[in-house]
Scaffold this motif. Structure first.
Motif, PDB file in Angstrom:
ATOM      1  N   ALA A 157      -6.813  24.871 -31.236  1.00 48.10           N
ATOM      2  CA  ALA A 157      -6.489  23.442 -31.220  1.00 48.10           C
ATOM      3  C   ALA A 157      -6.330  22.905 -29.799  1.00 48.10           C
ATOM      4  O   ALA A 157      -6.488  21.709 -29.576  1.00 48.10           O
ATOM      5  CB  ALA A 157      -5.203  23.191 -32.008  1.00 48.10           C
ATOM      6  N   THR A 158      -6.007  23.778 -28.842  1.00 47.63           N
ATOM      7  CA  THR A 158      -5.628  23.296 -27.513  1.00 47.63           C
ATOM      8  C   THR A 158      -6.580  23.752 -26.410  1.00 47.63           C
ATOM      9  O   THR A 158      -6.475  23.270 -25.274  1.00 47.63           O
ATOM     10  CB  THR A 158      -4.185  23.740 -27.185  1.00 47.63           C
ATOM     11  OG1 THR A 158      -4.098  25.166 -27.308  1.00 47.63           O
ATOM     12  CG2 THR A 158      -3.190  23.110 -28.141  1.00 47.63           C
ATOM     13  N   ALA A 159      -7.517  24.662 -26.730  1.00 40.12           N
ATOM     14  CA  ALA A 159      -8.431  25.182 -25.701  1.00 40.12           C
ATOM     15  C   ALA A 159      -9.265  24.052 -25.089  1.00 40.12           C
ATOM     16  O   ALA A 159      -9.509  24.037 -23.878  1.00 40.12           O
ATOM     17  CB  ALA A 159      -9.339  26.256 -26.299  1.00 40.12           C
ATOM     18  N   GLY A 160      -9.677  23.100 -25.904  1.00 38.15           N
ATOM     19  CA  GLY A 160     -10.500  21.992 -25.418  1.00 38.15           C
ATOM     20  C   GLY A 160      -9.769  21.140 -24.399  1.00 38.15           C
ATOM     21  O   GLY A 160     -10.380  20.616 -23.453  1.00 38.15           O
TER      22      GLY A 160
ATOM     23  N   HIS B 243      -8.957  19.577 -18.524  1.00 40.18           N
ATOM     24  CA  HIS B 243      -8.132  19.598 -17.315  1.00 40.18           C
ATOM     25  C   HIS B 243      -8.811  20.371 -16.184  1.00 40.18           C
ATOM     26  O   HIS B 243      -8.668  20.020 -15.011  1.00 40.18           O
ATOM     27  CB  HIS B 243      -6.755  20.218 -17.614  1.00 40.18           C
ATOM     28  CG  HIS B 243      -5.752  19.217 -18.081  1.00 40.18           C
ATOM     29  ND1 HIS B 243      -5.585  18.906 -19.406  1.00 40.18           N
ATOM     30  CD2 HIS B 243      -4.873  18.438 -17.399  1.00 40.18           C
ATOM     31  CE1 HIS B 243      -4.634  17.986 -19.521  1.00 40.18           C
ATOM     32  NE2 HIS B 243      -4.202  17.678 -18.322  1.00 40.18           N
ATOM     33  N   VAL B 244      -9.495  21.452 -16.538  1.00 42.55           N
ATOM     34  CA  VAL B 244     -10.155  22.279 -15.516  1.00 42.55           C
ATOM     35  C   VAL B 244     -11.237  21.459 -14.813  1.00 42.55           C
ATOM     36  O   VAL B 244     -11.313  21.430 -13.579  1.00 42.55           O
ATOM     37  CB  VAL B 244     -10.761  23.554 -16.166  1.00 42.55           C
ATOM     38  CG1 VAL B 244     -11.748  24.233 -15.229  1.00 42.55           C
ATOM     39  CG2 VAL B 244      -9.643  24.513 -16.555  1.00 42.55           C
ATOM     40  N   VAL B 245     -12.047  20.756 -15.578  1.00 40.61           N
ATOM     41  CA  VAL B 245     -13.118  19.952 -14.985  1.00 40.61           C
ATOM     42  C   VAL B 245     -12.517  18.869 -14.089  1.00 40.61           C
ATOM     43  O   VAL B 245     -12.955  18.677 -12.955  1.00 40.61           O
ATOM     44  CB  VAL B 245     -14.007  19.340 -16.095  1.00 40.61           C
ATOM     45  CG1 VAL B 245     -14.935  18.272 -15.511  1.00 40.61           C
ATOM     46  CG2 VAL B 245     -14.807  20.435 -16.782  1.00 40.61           C
TER      47      VAL B 245
ATOM     48  N   SER C  19       3.323  30.416 -24.248  1.00 41.73           N
ATOM     49  CA  SER C  19       4.057  31.178 -25.251  1.00 41.73           C
ATOM     50  C   SER C  19       3.138  31.941 -26.201  1.00 41.73           C
ATOM     51  O   SER C  19       3.578  32.871 -26.885  1.00 41.73           O
ATOM     52  CB  SER C  19       4.957  30.236 -26.048  1.00 41.73           C
ATOM     53  OG  SER C  19       4.286  29.028 -26.332  1.00 41.73           O
ATOM     54  N   PHE C  20       1.879  31.543 -26.262  1.00 45.12           N
ATOM     55  CA  PHE C  20       0.948  32.205 -27.179  1.00 45.12           C
ATOM     56  C   PHE C  20      -0.465  31.990 -26.676  1.00 45.12           C
ATOM     57  O   PHE C  20      -0.793  30.908 -26.179  1.00 45.12           O
ATOM     58  CB  PHE C  20       1.080  31.617 -28.597  1.00 45.12           C
ATOM     59  CG  PHE C  20       0.154  32.263 -29.583  1.00 45.12           C
ATOM     60  CD1 PHE C  20       0.502  33.452 -30.214  1.00 45.12           C
ATOM     61  CD2 PHE C  20      -1.096  31.709 -29.857  1.00 45.12           C
ATOM     62  CE1 PHE C  20      -0.370  34.071 -31.105  1.00 45.12           C
ATOM     63  CE2 PHE C  20      -1.970  32.325 -30.745  1.00 45.12           C
ATOM     64  CZ  PHE C  20      -1.601  33.500 -31.370  1.00 45.12           C
ATOM     65  N   CYS C  21      -1.309  33.010 -26.813  1.00 46.17           N
ATOM     66  CA  CYS C  21      -2.715  32.885 -26.392  1.00 46.17           C
ATOM     67  C   CYS C  21      -3.550  33.859 -27.199  1.00 46.17           C
ATOM     68  O   CYS C  21      -3.379  35.068 -27.090  1.00 46.17           O
ATOM     69  CB  CYS C  21      -2.813  33.195 -24.896  1.00 46.17           C
ATOM     70  SG  CYS C  21      -4.477  33.043 -24.235  1.00 46.17           S
ATOM     71  N   ASP C  22      -4.436  33.343 -28.034  1.00 50.69           N
ATOM     72  CA  ASP C  22      -5.324  34.217 -28.796  1.00 50.69           C
ATOM     73  C   ASP C  22      -6.719  34.208 -28.167  1.00 50.69           C
ATOM     74  O   ASP C  22      -6.888  33.738 -27.041  1.00 50.69           O
ATOM     75  CB  ASP C  22      -5.341  33.811 -30.275  1.00 50.69           C
ATOM     76  CG  ASP C  22      -5.884  32.410 -30.479  1.00 50.69           C
ATOM     77  OD1 ASP C  22      -6.438  31.823 -29.527  1.00 50.69           O
ATOM     78  OD2 ASP C  22      -5.743  31.891 -31.613  1.00 50.69           O
TER      79      ASP C  22
ATOM     80  N   ILE D   8      -8.178  32.865 -24.568  1.00 57.04           N
ATOM     81  CA  ILE D   8      -8.753  33.736 -23.531  1.00 57.04           C
ATOM     82  C   ILE D   8     -10.155  33.248 -23.147  1.00 57.04           C
ATOM     83  O   ILE D   8     -10.509  33.207 -21.965  1.00 57.04           O
ATOM     84  CB  ILE D   8      -8.785  35.202 -24.015  1.00 57.04           C
ATOM     85  CG1 ILE D   8      -7.335  35.707 -24.134  1.00 57.04           C
ATOM     86  CG2 ILE D   8      -9.591  36.075 -23.062  1.00 57.04           C
ATOM     87  CD1 ILE D   8      -7.216  37.114 -24.660  1.00 57.04           C
ATOM     88  N   HIS D   9     -10.931  32.834 -24.144  1.00 62.05           N
ATOM     89  CA  HIS D   9     -12.262  32.311 -23.827  1.00 62.05           C
ATOM     90  C   HIS D   9     -12.164  31.065 -22.964  1.00 62.05           C
ATOM     91  O   HIS D   9     -12.983  30.867 -22.067  1.00 62.05           O
ATOM     92  CB  HIS D   9     -13.048  32.030 -25.114  1.00 62.05           C
ATOM     93  CG  HIS D   9     -13.522  33.286 -25.770  1.00 62.05           C
ATOM     94  ND1 HIS D   9     -14.362  34.175 -25.142  1.00 62.05           N
ATOM     95  CD2 HIS D   9     -13.274  33.816 -26.989  1.00 62.05           C
ATOM     96  CE1 HIS D   9     -14.605  35.203 -25.949  1.00 62.05           C
ATOM     97  NE2 HIS D   9     -13.949  35.012 -27.076  1.00 62.05           N
ATOM     98  N   ALA D  10     -11.141  30.242 -23.207  1.00 63.15           N
ATOM     99  CA  ALA D  10     -10.962  29.040 -22.377  1.00 63.15           C
ATOM    100  C   ALA D  10     -10.629  29.439 -20.938  1.00 63.15           C
ATOM    101  O   ALA D  10     -11.088  28.788 -19.988  1.00 63.15           O
ATOM    102  CB  ALA D  10      -9.876  28.147 -22.964  1.00 63.15           C
ATOM    103  N   LEU D  11      -9.840  30.518 -20.772  1.00 63.91           N
ATOM    104  CA  LEU D  11      -9.522  30.985 -19.413  1.00 63.91           C
ATOM    105  C   LEU D  11     -10.778  31.519 -18.726  1.00 63.91           C
ATOM    106  O   LEU D  11     -10.996  31.289 -17.528  1.00 63.91           O
ATOM    107  CB  LEU D  11      -8.427  32.062 -19.462  1.00 63.91           C
ATOM    108  CG  LEU D  11      -7.057  31.598 -19.964  1.00 63.91           C
ATOM    109  CD1 LEU D  11      -6.097  32.784 -20.095  1.00 63.91           C
ATOM    110  CD2 LEU D  11      -6.457  30.533 -19.040  1.00 63.91           C
ATOM    111  N   VAL D  12     -11.614  32.242 -19.487  1.00 54.35           N
ATOM    112  CA  VAL D  12     -12.879  32.761 -18.925  1.00 54.35           C
ATOM    113  C   VAL D  12     -13.790  31.595 -18.519  1.00 54.35           C
ATOM    114  O   VAL D  12     -14.391  31.606 -17.443  1.00 54.35           O
ATOM    115  CB  VAL D  12     -13.582  33.694 -19.939  1.00 54.35           C
ATOM    116  CG1 VAL D  12     -15.006  34.028 -19.483  1.00 54.35           C
ATOM    117  CG2 VAL D  12     -12.769  34.966 -20.154  1.00 54.35           C
TER     118      VAL D  12
END
Ligand SMILES: Nc1ncnc2c1ncn2[C@@H]1O[C@H](COP(=O)(O)OP(=O)(O)O)[C@@H](O)[C@H]1O
Ligand SMILES: Nc1ncnc2c1ncn2[C@@H]1O[C@H](COP(=O)(O)OP(=O)(O)O)[C@@H](O)[C@H]1O
Lengths: 141, 108, 141, 108
Positions: free
Chosen positions: D24-27, D32-34, D53-56, D60-64
């Motif tokens: 729900a929040t990766a987008g 923000h990164v752009v 507090s949580f990262c599935d 992780i794909h959003a961090l990559v």
């Protein structure tokens, strides 16, 4: 109109009402039912039903939540066949059924697996959110 | 539920509630009320409900007991800053006035 | 040993994983399963299962949680009969099954009402809390 | 998920994460990164995960993707202050080193 249901066991424990509220507020949120005032009233009703089941009912406590569109029924079953009856409030209790009365459109008791089940029908939740098809993008709290 | 006890200079004992008041936490309020009223005896007990996010009948009964205990200890009593669902539920049960208007200490 | 179960529908929505985590962490808490690290791992597995059901499965998403004492099985059903298969990770996906593998003792796929159900067995939750009899007094978060 | 953007004097763009990073929040992180990498171009992008507090795997794909985007914009990249379940899950996926060690800007 979508039908969505949830069904879960609760142990007889003083913390059961709080955990039940936590679980059901998340489920209703997932179902797109997110009006703050309505949720507060629904959580109060649920808390009264679960508290009564723990305090007076005993046996297995089972919670059912049904949503027919924005119409919600909260049910709590327990192992006692005693039917809840309003009593005069004093320092130790007696306000639960008054509160259930005020926040529901109607409530009634069914017999259920040797015990009973109290069913509480909430007024429809205001707003329009996700249905089984899913559209809302509101972020959970 | 987090309960913080303060003692004001004017003889007011103040209990600040934060979180949910229900079956699981009502006993903790009972304990705080007794502790606040013993020792240096306050003239008044104020329960600040600004941070109270939830309160069902178990919570309301605890507030009624707090009032009775305060009066028994000769202190006046009031619940301040009720909002949202707590206020609505107090209204429904007919206890909003009783609990949120200062009830005078009983002098005997 | 007590058996406790929960069963609920989830709409196909991007917020479904978060709400599912909220509901299940409260249910597990009610059941006395409150070890922080174990809950974190269980919520990660649940989040992967629900995300996959929303992303790849479609149809009706149904979550089941079963606790046999401190042994927990998380199941998520969806409307697709396609069986999940590990794929090489890239910027868009492919880590979910790796994570499920790491945090479960085993997982497998069953056919379920025209679609499938992925069942994930967690290692036992450390500690000792309430059973159906109920003793723990730990306050919910 | 709350994301706060800071710009340090030394050309570092910093995104502070607070809450759960998932489907729900990766987008929102992508966006923000752009924004952090455009305009006044930073030398480095730091994602501060102390409040995460949580990262599935969706997180992780959003961090990559954030790392790839930073490199494409000629910025170095690092995720700082990973703890708890986020750190465990990064370890499991073999990405802990890749994401939490400063990866130098690609000068082309
Ligand atoms: N689940 C239940 N099983 C058996 N009796 C019940 C149940 N719920 C309520 N009752 C009875 O109805 C009475 C009124 O309930 P309520 O208004 O909630 O007050 P309280 O629970 O505080 O006494 C209770 O005192 C009890 O005798
Ligand atoms: N519930 C599902 N229904 C159908 N296919 C699935 C499901 N879950 C996973 N898959 C398939 O398995 C692959 C690997 O899943 P996963 O490791 O979770 O990566 P991701 O979902 O990020 O692609 C997916 O790309 C998809 O093709």
């Amino acid at each position: 109109m979508s039908t969505l249901t949830a069904h879960f066991d609760l142990p007889l424990d003083g913390t059961a009402p709080a955990y039940a509220r936590g679980a059901v507020v998340a489920l209703l949120g997932a179902w797109g039912l997110r009006d703050r005032d309505w949720l507060d009233a629904a959580m109060t009703v649920l808390s009264e039903l679960v508290s009564n089941a723990v305090r007076h009912g005993g046996g297995a406590v089972v919670v059912d939540v049904e949503a027919y569109g924005r119409q919600v029924i909260l049910s709590v079953a327990d192992g006692s066949s005693v039917v809840p009856r309003p009593r005069r409030a004093d320092g130790t209790g007696g306000l639960g059924l008054t509160i259930i009365n005020a926040y529901t459109t109607r409530w009634y008791v069914q017999s259920y697996e040797g015990g009973k089940r109290v069913r509480a029908e909430m007024p429809p939740c205001p707003g329009d959110g996700v249905t089984a098809g899913g559209t809302s993008r509101t972020e959970p709290a | 539920m987090n309960i913080t006890a303060h003692r004001d200079g004017d003889g007011t004992a103040r209990l600040t509630l934060d979180g949910d008041l229900d079956m699981a936490t009502a006993g903790s309020l009972d304990g705080h009320v007794v502790r606040a009223l013993t020792g240096e005896r306050p003239r008044q007990l104020v329960i600040d409900a600004a941070g109270l996010s939830f309160c069902d009948s178990s919570g309301i009964h605890a507030l009624v007991r707090a009032r009775d205990t305060a009066h028994r200890h000769g202190a006046s009593f009031v619940v301040s800053n009720t909002t949202g669902i707590t206020r609505r539920t107090l209204e429904i049960t007919g206890l909003l006035g009783t609990l949120t208007t200062v009830s005078p200490r009983v002098t005997g």
